[in-house]
Design a protein around this motif. Structure first.
Motif, short mmCIF file in Angstrom:
data_model
loop_
_atom_site.label_atom_id
_atom_site.label_comp_id
_atom_site.label_asym_id
_atom_site.label_seq_id
_atom_site.Cartn_x
_atom_site.Cartn_y
_atom_site.Cartn_z
N SER A 53 0.82 -1.22 0.00
CA SER A 53 0.00 0.00 0.00
C SER A 53 0.85 1.26 0.00
O SER A 53 0.68 2.16 -0.84
CB SER A 53 -0.93 0.00 1.22
N ILE A 54 1.77 1.35 0.95
CA ILE A 54 2.58 2.57 1.07
C ILE A 54 3.55 2.70 -0.10
O ILE A 54 3.82 3.81 -0.57
CB ILE A 54 3.34 2.57 2.41
N SER A 55 4.06 1.60 -0.60
CA SER A 55 5.01 1.65 -1.71
C SER A 55 4.33 2.03 -3.02
O SER A 55 4.92 2.73 -3.84
CB SER A 55 5.72 0.30 -1.87
N PHE A 57 1.04 3.53 -3.69
CA PHE A 57 0.24 4.74 -3.83
C PHE A 57 1.07 5.97 -3.45
O PHE A 57 1.52 6.11 -2.31
CB PHE A 57 -1.01 4.65 -2.96
N ARG A 58 1.25 6.85 -4.41
CA ARG A 58 2.12 8.01 -4.20
C ARG A 58 1.58 8.97 -3.16
O ARG A 58 2.35 9.68 -2.51
CB ARG A 58 2.31 8.74 -5.54
N GLN A 59 0.28 9.02 -3.00
CA GLN A 59 -0.28 9.93 -2.00
C GLN A 59 0.13 9.52 -0.59
O GLN A 59 0.07 10.34 0.33
CB GLN A 59 -1.81 9.94 -2.13
N LEU A 60 0.55 8.28 -0.43
CA LEU A 60 0.97 7.80 0.88
C LEU A 60 2.47 7.96 1.10
O LEU A 60 2.98 7.53 2.14
CB LEU A 60 0.59 6.32 1.04
N HIS A 61 3.14 8.56 0.14
CA HIS A 61 4.59 8.75 0.28
C HIS A 61 4.87 9.98 1.15
O HIS A 61 5.33 11.02 0.68
CB HIS A 61 5.24 8.91 -1.10
N THR A 62 4.61 9.83 2.43
CA THR A 62 4.89 10.89 3.40
C THR A 62 5.94 10.39 4.39
O THR A 62 6.21 9.18 4.47
CB THR A 62 3.62 11.29 4.16
N SER A 63 6.51 11.31 5.12
CA SER A 63 7.56 10.95 6.07
C SER A 63 7.02 9.98 7.14
O SER A 63 7.67 8.98 7.47
CB SER A 63 8.13 12.21 6.72
N THR A 64 5.84 10.27 7.66
CA THR A 64 5.26 9.39 8.68
C THR A 64 4.99 8.00 8.14
O THR A 64 5.27 6.98 8.79
CB THR A 64 3.95 9.99 9.24
N ASN A 65 4.44 7.92 6.93
CA ASN A 65 4.14 6.62 6.34
C ASN A 65 5.39 5.83 6.00
O ASN A 65 5.38 4.59 6.03
CB ASN A 65 3.27 6.79 5.10
N PHE A 66 6.48 6.51 5.67
CA PHE A 66 7.73 5.81 5.42
C PHE A 66 8.25 5.16 6.70
O PHE A 66 8.87 4.09 6.67
CB PHE A 66 8.77 6.75 4.83
N LEU A 67 8.00 5.81 7.83
CA LEU A 67 8.35 5.19 9.12
C LEU A 67 7.49 3.96 9.37
O LEU A 67 7.98 2.93 9.85
CB LEU A 67 8.18 6.20 10.25
N LEU A 68 6.21 4.06 9.02
CA LEU A 68 5.33 2.89 9.14
C LEU A 68 5.76 1.78 8.18
O LEU A 68 5.66 0.60 8.51
CB LEU A 68 3.88 3.29 8.85
N LEU A 69 6.26 2.17 7.01
CA LEU A 69 6.75 1.19 6.05
C LEU A 69 7.96 0.44 6.59
O LEU A 69 8.06 -0.79 6.46
CB LEU A 69 7.12 1.89 4.74
N SER A 70 8.87 1.17 7.22
CA SER A 70 10.04 0.53 7.82
C SER A 70 9.62 -0.41 8.95
O SER A 70 10.16 -1.52 9.09
CB SER A 70 11.00 1.60 8.36
N LEU A 71 8.65 0.02 9.75
CA LEU A 71 8.15 -0.84 10.83
C LEU A 71 7.49 -2.09 10.26
O LEU A 71 7.67 -3.19 10.77
CB LEU A 71 7.16 -0.06 11.69
N ALA A 72 6.74 -1.92 9.17
CA ALA A 72 6.09 -3.07 8.53
C ALA A 72 7.12 -4.04 7.97
O ALA A 72 6.89 -5.26 7.96
CB ALA A 72 5.15 -2.59 7.42
#
Length: 329
Positions: A53-55, A57-72
């Motif tokens: 999802s985060i990777s 959809f470009r609208q989700l490419h935010t700093s906070t979501n990238f942290l969630l991506l790393s956690l995921a």
């Protein structure tokens, strides 16, 4: 007949130095295998959905979501590597060899350290967003967040390598028989790991969220005082409510992580004091791993965008052209 039964009690019956097979009731063992296997599959599937999802959809490419991506990513590795290793070893015999044993121990320290680091970064992100919102866009950029995530994983790898330097060089150094995968951490390394991956992060996270709570109360009073404003009020209130909701969600994420981690680290301290045997820490370890399955469940209930992206993934709409540009927020 007695010889055959005796040989079946060993991991490697043909070797004299083989470990004995621990006995578990058949029904109990099957139930545990099924339960833990389901948890592992759910953990992998849910975190993979977050990663896609985060990777995508470009609208989700935010700093906070990238942290969630790393956690995921760290949670995905828990479900993909750590849980299967633990399920396999529940039988009591390690048949995967010394390399897999070293990989199991290394990845265990790596993903736990990375998860802790991501939690600290998430807390810092929310602290700046709530306490210094005017400078947040300039301070917390995607480039800086990416560098912090990279350093977090590098530090976690170095930390795991330092803790396990003896085992990585000789994986079976602590094994008393063939068929074991034993991890023994010396007292000094154990203290360092306890401070670096638990006590210090808890102190930082607690301080930051206490500050966020104080500022949140102040913002709530400000919103009430501006509720009748026509020009500035609605915009300010929308932004503040959005940040507050994100802070509450991520704060709940951190709280669940701490609740899942505390029993294991309390057990570690007790084990160092010889209050418990080493084998009694399996439940506490699985509680840490279970947190990796809980995190994406929190996203389902707290993030509407995650529910939208999951629906698009299951309906295969992400394979359409320009699907990455779809607005999901």
């Amino acid at each position: 007949m007695t010889d055959i039964l005796d040989k079946d009690d060993f991991c490697y019956p043909q070797l004299n130095s083989s470990c004995r097979v621990p006995t578990h009731p058949y029904v109990e063992a099957m139930l545990i295998y099924v339960l833990l296997s389901c948890i592992s599959l759910i953990t992998v599937a849910l975190n993979l959905l977050v990663i896609i999802s985060i990777s995508h959809f470009r609208q989700l490419h935010t700093s906070t979501n990238f942290l969630l991506l790393s956690l995921a990513m760290s949670d995905f590795l828990v479900g993909f590597l750590q849980m299967p290793f633990q399920i396999f070893y529940y039988h009591g015999c390690w048949f995967l060899g010394s390399f897999a044993c070293a990989l199991n121990n290394f990845s265990s320290f790596l993903v736990v350290s990375a998860s802790v680091g991501n939690m600290v970064l998430i807390s810092v992100d929310r602290y700046i967003a709530i306490c210094d919102p005017m400078l947040y866009p300039s301070k917390v950029t995607i480039k800086r967040v990416t560098v912090c995530i990279f350093l977090c994983w590098i530090f976690s790898a170095v930390h795991a390598g330092w803790i396990l330097r003896d085992i990585l060089g000789q994986p079976d150094i602590y094994n008393s028989c063939i068929g074991e995968c034993v991890l023994i951490v010396n007292y000094a390394e154990g203290v360092v790991d306890l401070v670096v991956t638990f006590l210090a992060p808890i102190a930082v996270i607690t301080y930051l969220y206490m500050r966020v709570f104080v500022v949140a109360v102040s913002h709530a009073r400000t919103m009430r005082s501006q509720i009748t404003s026509i020009t500035v009020g609605p915009v300010a209130i929308t932004v503040q409510r959005s940040e507050m909701k994100a802070a509450k969600t991520l704060g709940f994420l951190v709280m669940v992580f701490l609740l899942c981690s505390c029993p294991y680290y309390c057990f570690t301290v007790a084990a160092d004091s010889n209050l418990f045997g080493a084998s009694s820490g399996e439940a506490e370890l699985w509680l840490i791993y279970l947190n990796s399955c809980i995190n994406p469940v929190i996203y389902v209930f707290c993030y509407p965008w995650f529910r939208k992206t999951v629906k698009m993934i299951f309906t295969l709409k992400i394979f359409k052209s320009d699907s990455c540009e779809v607005k999901v927020l």
